[in-house]
Design a protein around this motif. Sequence first.
Motif, mmCIF file in Angstrom:
data_model
loop_
_atom_site.group_PDB
_atom_site.id
_atom_site.type_symbol
_atom_site.label_atom_id
_atom_site.label_comp_id
_atom_site.label_asym_id
_atom_site.label_seq_id
_atom_site.Cartn_x
_atom_site.Cartn_y
_atom_site.Cartn_z
ATOM 1 N N ILE A 288 0.830 -1.213 0.000
ATOM 2 C CA ILE A 288 0.000 0.000 0.000
ATOM 3 C C ILE A 288 0.866 1.265 0.000
ATOM 4 N N GLU A 289 2.061 1.152 0.585
ATOM 5 C CA GLU A 289 2.940 2.334 0.678
ATOM 6 C C GLU A 289 3.343 2.860 -0.696
ATOM 7 N N GLU A 290 3.407 1.970 -1.690
ATOM 8 C CA GLU A 290 3.763 2.423 -3.037
ATOM 9 C C GLU A 290 2.705 3.426 -3.537
ATOM 10 N N ASN A 291 1.434 3.089 -3.310
ATOM 11 C CA ASN A 291 0.347 3.977 -3.754
ATOM 12 C C ASN A 291 0.281 5.246 -2.907
ATOM 13 N N ILE A 292 0.538 5.092 -1.617
ATOM 14 C CA ILE A 292 0.528 6.287 -0.742
ATOM 15 C C ILE A 292 1.596 7.273 -1.224
ATOM 16 N N VAL A 293 2.803 6.764 -1.445
ATOM 17 C CA VAL A 293 3.925 7.639 -1.803
ATOM 18 C C VAL A 293 3.686 8.303 -3.166
ATOM 19 N N LYS A 294 3.138 7.555 -4.122
ATOM 20 C CA LYS A 294 2.859 8.147 -5.452
ATOM 21 C C LYS A 294 1.891 9.313 -5.321
ATOM 22 N N LYS A 295 0.852 9.105 -4.511
ATOM 23 C CA LYS A 295 -0.162 10.152 -4.320
ATOM 24 C C LYS A 295 0.461 11.376 -3.623
ATOM 25 N N LEU A 296 1.288 11.095 -2.607
ATOM 26 C CA LEU A 296 1.898 12.216 -1.882
ATOM 27 C C LEU A 296 2.858 12.998 -2.764
ATOM 28 N N LYS A 297 3.565 12.266 -3.624
ATOM 29 C CA LYS A 297 4.506 12.950 -4.519
ATOM 30 C C LYS A 297 3.750 13.967 -5.382
ATOM 31 N N SER A 298 2.595 13.532 -5.888
ATOM 32 C CA SER A 298 1.838 14.431 -6.747
ATOM 33 C C SER A 298 1.266 15.612 -5.940
ATOM 34 N N LEU A 299 0.773 15.346 -4.732
ATOM 35 C CA LEU A 299 0.240 16.448 -3.909
ATOM 36 C C LEU A 299 1.359 17.416 -3.513
ATOM 37 N N HIS A 300 2.526 16.860 -3.215
ATOM 38 C CA HIS A 300 3.661 17.708 -2.812
ATOM 39 C C HIS A 300 4.122 18.577 -3.991
ATOM 40 N N SER A 301 4.118 18.008 -5.203
ATOM 41 C CA SER A 301 4.508 18.797 -6.377
ATOM 42 C C SER A 301 3.568 19.979 -6.558
ATOM 43 N N LYS A 302 2.257 19.716 -6.406
ATOM 44 C CA LYS A 302 1.285 20.819 -6.539
ATOM 45 C C LYS A 302 1.558 21.876 -5.473
ATOM 46 N N PHE A 303 1.814 21.417 -4.255
ATOM 47 C CA PHE A 303 2.085 22.315 -3.124
ATOM 48 C C PHE A 303 3.314 23.186 -3.420
ATOM 49 N N CYS A 304 4.348 22.578 -4.012
ATOM 50 C CA CYS A 304 5.579 23.316 -4.311
ATOM 51 C C CYS A 304 5.358 24.350 -5.409
ATOM 52 N N SER A 305 4.386 24.081 -6.298
ATOM 53 C CA SER A 305 4.210 24.993 -7.425
ATOM 54 C C SER A 305 3.285 26.178 -7.113
ATOM 55 N N ILE A 306 2.703 26.180 -5.918
ATOM 56 C CA ILE A 306 1.805 27.300 -5.565
ATOM 57 C C ILE A 306 2.645 28.518 -5.214
ATOM 58 N N ASP A 307 2.290 29.673 -5.793
ATOM 59 C CA ASP A 307 3.009 30.922 -5.454
ATOM 60 C C ASP A 307 2.618 31.365 -4.056
ATOM 61 N N VAL A 308 3.627 31.825 -3.297
ATOM 62 C CA VAL A 308 3.276 32.331 -1.956
ATOM 63 C C VAL A 308 3.568 33.818 -1.820
#
Length: 308
Positions: A288-308
């Motif tokens: 299950i960790e493989e799917n968790i990590v893939k999802k988090l990677k994508s959420l983290h990328s979106k988070f990094c691309s948000i202008d602050v």
Amino acid sequence: MAANFLRQNSVPDKLDEQKSVVIDFIEHQKTLDRKVVLVTSGGTTVPLESKTVRFIDNFSVGSRGASSTEYFLKEGYSVIFLHRNRSLKPFLRHLSGYNFLDLLQLDGDEPNSSVRVKPEHQKQLSSILHDYERVQADRSLLNVEFQTLSEYLHLLQVCATCLQSLGRSAMLYLAAAVADFYIPKSEMPEHKIQSSDGPLQLSLQLVPKMLEPLVKEWVPQAYVVSFKLETNKDILVSKSLQALEKYHHQLVIANLLETRKREVKLVTVDSCVDITMTTEDLSHGQEIEENIVKKLKSLHSKFCSIDV
Ligand code: PAZ
């Protein structure tokens, strides 16, 4: 509260040394422009005596943290693996069901004969070794060890604070099962508690929640994922939402003790996504960790691309 706990409870002997290793590791990752995740893993012990013979422990074996670490490495992250000593380790965990000596054989009858891996284990071992050596060569994994609650909390503060310099590129993945109750150093007997003194009554204090200073002060820009473990499914999501409202971090991974290897919920303030493994997935060795990590990677990328 958290600051008081850290002031009043023992600092690991090698904290300064560990801190400088963490700083060097992060500086190296920065030169390569890599994202870094701090994975915490395993349970913490709560000593009953200063010269500790006995302690309170919990169930966690560090499976979630060790396997997630491997998947984060595969996804290109560098990992600070803050783990309980003797809990499962990335790569080595695949051999945890074996007696190490049963994997090997001698080439001859002499005591100094050379040793090799038995043919039936060659494939598995060479695949593990291949991944492990790549990570070693990349210098993308740092192991940091703790045993007690107090060691864990001091090291968490050090690692989180050092990650501040990475801004949004840092992720914290707090999978360790941290004790909620402890005996303050000032109330702990020095020597072994004597059974001849009769039945033992313990009075435990509440451990302050470190998520609060972690999110507010130690590493305020990072992407922070905490875990919520329950045994009662009816309160799992509401407790996860309460944590998000209280600490204002990004995501809670909610799991039940019994089903934690096949079902988790990724809870944010405005969504709840299930990740579920079928019996067939699990029987093929998928985790299950493989799917968790893939999802988090994508959420983290979106988070990094948000202008602050
Ligand atoms: O370490 P493990 O693989 O045996 O278990 C993982 C886990 C259940 C400790 C983890 O998924 C988790 O929920 N950690 C946080 C526990 C808590 O609520 O404090």
